[in-house]
Each structure stands twice: as structure tokens, then as C-alpha cells.
Design a protein around this motif. Sequence first.
Motif, mmCIF file in Angstrom:
data_model
loop_
_atom_site.group_PDB
_atom_site.id
_atom_site.type_symbol
_atom_site.label_atom_id
_atom_site.label_comp_id
_atom_site.label_asym_id
_atom_site.label_seq_id
_atom_site.Cartn_x
_atom_site.Cartn_y
_atom_site.Cartn_z
ATOM 1 N N GLY A 85 62.130 -27.679 60.379
ATOM 2 C CA GLY A 85 62.157 -28.516 59.197
ATOM 3 C C GLY A 85 60.846 -28.407 58.438
ATOM 4 O O GLY A 85 59.970 -27.633 58.786
ATOM 5 N N GLY A 86 60.735 -29.189 57.421
ATOM 6 C CA GLY A 86 59.538 -29.177 56.602
ATOM 7 C C GLY A 86 59.912 -29.365 55.146
ATOM 8 O O GLY A 86 61.086 -29.529 54.788
ATOM 9 N N VAL A 94 64.020 -38.181 52.257
ATOM 10 C CA VAL A 94 63.754 -39.072 53.384
ATOM 11 C C VAL A 94 64.776 -38.850 54.502
ATOM 12 O O VAL A 94 64.448 -38.927 55.693
ATOM 13 N N GLU A 95 66.016 -38.541 54.128
ATOM 14 C CA GLU A 95 67.039 -38.297 55.142
ATOM 15 C C GLU A 95 66.691 -37.083 56.009
ATOM 16 O O GLU A 95 67.084 -37.019 57.173
ATOM 17 N N GLU A 102 65.369 -37.738 64.643
ATOM 18 C CA GLU A 102 66.480 -38.078 65.532
ATOM 19 C C GLU A 102 66.681 -37.002 66.587
ATOM 20 O O GLU A 102 66.929 -37.304 67.763
ATOM 21 N N ILE A 103 66.568 -35.746 66.183
ATOM 22 C CA ILE A 103 66.804 -34.647 67.124
ATOM 23 C C ILE A 103 65.538 -34.310 67.923
ATOM 24 O O ILE A 103 65.555 -34.307 69.161
ATOM 25 N N ASN A 104 64.450 -34.058 67.226
ATOM 26 C CA ASN A 104 63.264 -33.497 67.885
ATOM 27 C C ASN A 104 62.453 -34.518 68.664
ATOM 28 O O ASN A 104 61.704 -34.139 69.554
ATOM 29 N N GLN A 187 67.357 -26.598 57.280
ATOM 30 C CA GLN A 187 68.032 -27.205 56.146
ATOM 31 C C GLN A 187 67.047 -28.092 55.401
ATOM 32 O O GLN A 187 65.981 -28.429 55.919
ATOM 33 N N GLY A 188 67.385 -28.447 54.188
ATOM 34 C CA GLY A 188 66.506 -29.314 53.422
ATOM 35 C C GLY A 188 66.412 -28.887 51.972
ATOM 36 O O GLY A 188 66.860 -27.799 51.578
#
Length: 260
Positions: A85-86, A94-95, A102-104, A187-188
Motif C-alpha cells: 500500500g501507500g 482514508v479507506e 485491518e490486514i497488515n 490498490q489505491g
Amino acid sequence: MDEHKPLRVVVTGAGSGLGAALADAWEARGARVLATDRDPAGLSLRRYADTHDITDPADWARIKGRVVEQWGGLDVLVNNAGVPGGGRLDVAEVEEWRWIFEINLFGMVTGLREFTPVFKEQRSGQIINVASLAGLVHPAGMASYNAVKAAVVALTETAGHELAGHGVKAAVVCPSYFRTNLMDRMQGADSGLAEVMRGLVSGAPLGADEIAQAVLEGVERGDEVIIPDPAARDAVRLKQQDRAGYDAVMRRQAAKLHEL
């Protein structure tokens, strides 16, 4: 741990990438490895395997139940499963932050809550949490990933202190970029940064197998912070020994983000 019995190991996210390489490395040393992954596709050839969503407490309870019933306990828990992510502060949603934490982080916390009583009862065990160089060194454009991996570093150190009196060890793994398929799950909103990250991963000098071997060597040495590759060690050394030089490097990299 009984040196005459094979180690009992659980590796999450073992369907591919570093998780698969870690499972292979422990199996090569004679360990019994339960390889888990949310996607069962990469687990089909494993002797011991199970589908596993690390964000689901019921899945963690089921994995613990299987290990205790079949093996009588666990020697090594490898919390490897995670997502990349990033994104720049004003681009990432924010999501996205909630998703990666939640995952990491919370996936790892859920596993530790499930297996810590097992380790305490045994009065032995090894926790290995896979973080990233991003947990120690914090480049621009990577706020959510830096923050969650720094949390993993802190969690691991805390676990090591808290459980030492029960004979349990904890180590955190902090590699730099290495070749893997992790970016498949990127994703992002910050697509420009994602392309930069994909290039850094695909062009990295080391692959998952080399990182896995370095991790096991670090565990055997008793390292609590395992920095498995030269690029990561150089970056940490720069930050520790020349903070002004480190800040200058980071800000030059940050300036390049304006070009995205």
C-alpha cells in the motif's frame, strides 16, 4: 523445543512470494510446516496446508485447533501474510488506511491473541512477524505503509518483552524491496506511486528465496530485528549514523513525487 523432534511451523501467506519461500526453507530443514493462505491455488502441493483469512478470528481459531490437535502445539508462528500500500497524503483515501491496517496489523494481532496462550502453556515458542524496511525508514508517499509496518515493529518488540518470561521469543523481519508478486494486490488512488513501487520491486537485486534464507539465518542467530538484505542495512545505518544525510536523501526522493 525438543531438538530431536521436527519443528512445528505455521506460515501465513504461504501461497506465493516470501511466504512460500519461508515455508520451503523450513521444510528443507526438516520442519513440519502448515502453509496457509487466503487463496488456496498456491497450496495444492503442500503436505500440510489450509485456507486462511487472517482477518477472520474464526479462521485463526480453526488453525490453532488443527495445530494443537494434530501436532500437540506449535514452535514457530510466522505472520507473513499482508498487502502492499501507500500513497501521497492528499491522494490516498482514508479507506485505504483502514484496509491496510485491518490486514497488515489487526490480522497479525488476531493471530497472536490466538496462539499466545499456546506458547505460554508450552513455555516455549518463536514469533516471527514480517514487517518491512518501511517500519524503520520512512520515505515520502508511503505514509500508510510506513505507519502500519512501524506498528508491526513495535508490536513485535512488545511481544518479545512481554513473553520473555514464558520462554517465548519474537523477531521482526524488515527487508527492502525484493522480487515478489506482492504488487499484484496493490490498490489505491495513487496510481502514479504504485507504478514507481512496481518498478522498484521488479528491478530489485534479490528474490524471495534469498530473503527467506537470510531470515532463517537471523532466527538461528537469535536476532530480534532481522534486516535481511544489504540495501535495507545501508538505509538503516544511514539513518542511525547520519540523520542529516538521511533526511536529505528522503527529501530528494520526495521532490520526485511532484513529477507523478
